[in-house]
Design a protein around this motif. Structure first.
Motif, PDB file in Angstrom:
ATOM      1  N   GLU A   1       0.816  -1.213   0.000  1.00  0.00           N
ATOM      2  CA  GLU A   1       0.000   0.000   0.000  1.00  0.00           C
ATOM      3  C   GLU A   1       0.852   1.267   0.000  1.00  0.00           C
ATOM      4  O   GLU A   1       0.324   2.359   0.146  1.00  0.00           O
ATOM      5  N   THR A   2       2.169   1.132  -0.156  1.00  0.00           N
ATOM      6  CA  THR A   2       3.044   2.300  -0.180  1.00  0.00           C
ATOM      7  C   THR A   2       3.460   2.692  -1.595  1.00  0.00           C
ATOM      8  O   THR A   2       4.160   3.676  -1.778  1.00  0.00           O
ATOM      9  N   ARG A   3       3.058   1.915  -2.586  1.00  0.00           N
ATOM     10  CA  ARG A   3       3.430   2.179  -3.979  1.00  0.00           C
ATOM     11  C   ARG A   3       2.194   2.071  -4.859  1.00  0.00           C
ATOM     12  O   ARG A   3       1.267   1.330  -4.582  1.00  0.00           O
ATOM     13  N   ARG A   4       2.212   2.821  -5.957  1.00  0.00           N
ATOM     14  CA  ARG A   4       1.192   2.708  -6.997  1.00  0.00           C
ATOM     15  C   ARG A   4       1.893   2.783  -8.341  1.00  0.00           C
ATOM     16  O   ARG A   4       2.658   3.711  -8.598  1.00  0.00           O
ATOM     17  N   SER A   5       1.641   1.803  -9.183  1.00  0.00           N
ATOM     18  CA  SER A   5       2.299   1.738 -10.487  1.00  0.00           C
ATOM     19  C   SER A   5       1.284   1.860 -11.609  1.00  0.00           C
ATOM     20  O   SER A   5       0.137   1.454 -11.482  1.00  0.00           O
ATOM     21  N   LYS A   6       1.752   2.409 -12.718  1.00  0.00           N
ATOM     22  CA  LYS A   6       0.927   2.469 -13.928  1.00  0.00           C
ATOM     23  C   LYS A   6       1.842   2.420 -15.144  1.00  0.00           C
ATOM     24  O   LYS A   6       3.033   2.753 -15.070  1.00  0.00           O
ATOM     25  N   TYR A   7       1.282   1.973 -16.238  1.00  0.00           N
ATOM     26  CA  TYR A   7       2.035   1.874 -17.475  1.00  0.00           C
ATOM     27  C   TYR A   7       1.885   3.177 -18.245  1.00  0.00           C
ATOM     28  O   TYR A   7       0.781   3.659 -18.470  1.00  0.00           O
ATOM     29  N   ASN A   8       3.015   3.772 -18.645  1.00  0.00           N
ATOM     30  CA  ASN A   8       3.023   5.000 -19.419  1.00  0.00           C
ATOM     31  C   ASN A   8       3.192   4.618 -20.887  1.00  0.00           C
ATOM     32  O   ASN A   8       4.241   4.106 -21.284  1.00  0.00           O
ATOM     33  N   LYS A   9       2.163   4.871 -21.706  1.00  0.00           N
ATOM     34  CA  LYS A   9       2.209   4.477 -23.120  1.00  0.00           C
ATOM     35  C   LYS A   9       3.220   5.296 -23.913  1.00  0.00           C
ATOM     36  O   LYS A   9       3.803   4.805 -24.869  1.00  0.00           O
ATOM     37  N   LYS A  10       3.438   6.549 -23.513  1.00  0.00           N
ATOM     38  CA  LYS A  10       4.381   7.399 -24.257  1.00  0.00           C
ATOM     39  C   LYS A  10       5.808   6.917 -24.112  1.00  0.00           C
ATOM     40  O   LYS A  10       6.545   6.804 -25.084  1.00  0.00           O
ATOM     41  N   THR A  11       6.221   6.659 -22.874  1.00  0.00           N
ATOM     42  CA  THR A  11       7.603   6.214 -22.644  1.00  0.00           C
ATOM     43  C   THR A  11       7.744   4.696 -22.693  1.00  0.00           C
ATOM     44  O   THR A  11       8.856   4.173 -22.622  1.00  0.00           O
ATOM     45  N   LYS A  12       6.603   3.984 -22.802  1.00  0.00           N
ATOM     46  CA  LYS A  12       6.578   2.517 -22.818  1.00  0.00           C
ATOM     47  C   LYS A  12       7.322   1.929 -21.627  1.00  0.00           C
ATOM     48  O   LYS A  12       8.180   1.068 -21.767  1.00  0.00           O
ATOM     49  N   SER A  13       6.978   2.445 -20.459  1.00  0.00           N
ATOM     50  CA  SER A  13       7.612   1.973 -19.231  1.00  0.00           C
ATOM     51  C   SER A  13       6.605   1.994 -18.089  1.00  0.00           C
ATOM     52  O   SER A  13       5.559   2.632 -18.178  1.00  0.00           O
ATOM     53  N   ILE A  14       6.949   1.293 -17.039  1.00  0.00           N
ATOM     54  CA  ILE A  14       6.124   1.264 -15.842  1.00  0.00           C
ATOM     55  C   ILE A  14       6.669   2.307 -14.874  1.00  0.00           C
ATOM     56  O   ILE A  14       7.855   2.305 -14.565  1.00  0.00           O
ATOM     57  N   GLU A  15       5.801   3.194 -14.438  1.00  0.00           N
ATOM     58  CA  GLU A  15       6.207   4.236 -13.499  1.00  0.00           C
ATOM     59  C   GLU A  15       5.589   3.944 -12.139  1.00  0.00           C
ATOM     60  O   GLU A  15       4.404   3.671 -12.037  1.00  0.00           O
ATOM     61  N   THR A  16       6.405   3.996 -11.119  1.00  0.00           N
ATOM     62  CA  THR A  16       5.959   3.715  -9.760  1.00  0.00           C
ATOM     63  C   THR A  16       6.094   4.972  -8.916  1.00  0.00           C
ATOM     64  O   THR A  16       7.138   5.610  -8.928  1.00  0.00           O
ATOM     65  N   LYS A  17       5.035   5.294  -8.204  1.00  0.00           N
ATOM     66  CA  LYS A  17       5.067   6.447  -7.305  1.00  0.00           C
ATOM     67  C   LYS A  17       4.895   5.968  -5.876  1.00  0.00           C
ATOM     68  O   LYS A  17       4.125   5.051  -5.603  1.00  0.00           O
ATOM     69  N   ILE A  18       5.608   6.599  -4.987  1.00  0.00           N
ATOM     70  CA  ILE A  18       5.464   6.314  -3.564  1.00  0.00           C
ATOM     71  C   ILE A  18       4.280   7.128  -3.056  1.00  0.00           C
ATOM     72  O   ILE A  18       4.205   8.334  -3.278  1.00  0.00           O
ATOM     73  N   ILE A  19       3.346   6.453  -2.410  1.00  0.00           N
ATOM     74  CA  ILE A  19       2.147   7.117  -1.913  1.00  0.00           C
ATOM     75  C   ILE A  19       2.079   7.001  -0.393  1.00  0.00           C
ATOM     76  O   ILE A  19       2.794   6.206   0.213  1.00  0.00           O
ATOM     77  N   LYS A  20       1.224   7.803   0.181  1.00  0.00           N
ATOM     78  CA  LYS A  20       1.048   7.774   1.635  1.00  0.00           C
ATOM     79  C   LYS A  20       0.060   6.660   1.983  1.00  0.00           C
ATOM     80  O   LYS A  20      -1.092   6.687   1.567  1.00  0.00           O
TER      81      LYS A  20
END
Length: 194
Positions: free
Chosen positions: A124-143
């Motif tokens: 529950e400390t991370r959220r990931s999504k696929y970025n179609k422009k960069t064709k990569s998975i981006e992970t953000k640290i969340i509260k």
């Protein structure tokens, strides 16, 4: 004894049950309705609710280790002691759908001294999504929630080794799967809050 607990729902039991029921009902509607029993729909609903209850887990971290047990059957618990765990990994797992859609999820894996996944929970400390422009998975640290934050702080106090970030396909996150750290690294981690 000082311990911290969280509650999480795992989709394993409901997904298995949906597959079994889906196959059964498909056969009934495909072949003949004569095989349909009078109370089939009620049995299906009751067993589906039981599968959801089996998927509802209590995860506890204490001085001995970390334990996961279903609320309905607490004797079906799985425990790993801190001496069995080498370190913790924040894993962004992904899977590709039939039409190329990539879906992401985040799990917290505990890895043993043979570099195999021995325990995992929802992260529950991370959220990931696929970025179609960069064709990569981006992970953000969340509260995270306060309960999960207290739980993870307790885990970090007990586990005296390092954390790592990994990117793996869903099929590679099974318990007992060996982790290749170089293969699963990805530099595109964005830190921040949503």
């Amino acid at each position: 004894m000082f311990e911290k607990s969280i509650d999480q729902i795992e989709g394993f039991f409901p997904l298995i049950w949906c597959g079994v029921c889906g196959g059964y009902w498909y056969q009934i509607f495909k072949d003949d309705m004569q095989r349909l029993f009078e109370y089939d729909i009620y049995v299906t609903i009751i067993l589906f609710l039981i599968s959801i209850i089996l998927g509802y887990k209590k995860i506890t971290a204490d001085s001995r280790g970390i334990t996961k047990s279903p609320y309905l059957i607490p004797s079906m618990k799985k425990t790993k002691t801190w001496s069995e765990i080498k370190h913790m990994a924040h894993v962004s797992s992904w899977s590709q759908g039939q039409y190329g859609h990539i879906s992401c999820s985040n799990i917290l894996c505990f890895i043993d001294f043979e570099d195999k996944i021995c325990f995992k929970i929802k992260d529950e400390t991370r959220r990931s999504k696929y970025n179609k422009k960069t064709k990569s998975i981006e992970t953000k640290i969340i509260k995270p929630s306060i309960d999960f934050s207290n739980f993870i702080n307790h885990v970090k106090r007990k586990e005296d080794t390092y954390e790592t970030e990994l990117f793996m396909r869903n099929m590679n996150t099974w318990l007992g799967k060996k982790v290749d750290y170089e293969k699963y690294k990805d530099p595109k981690i964005k830190k921040g809050f949503f």
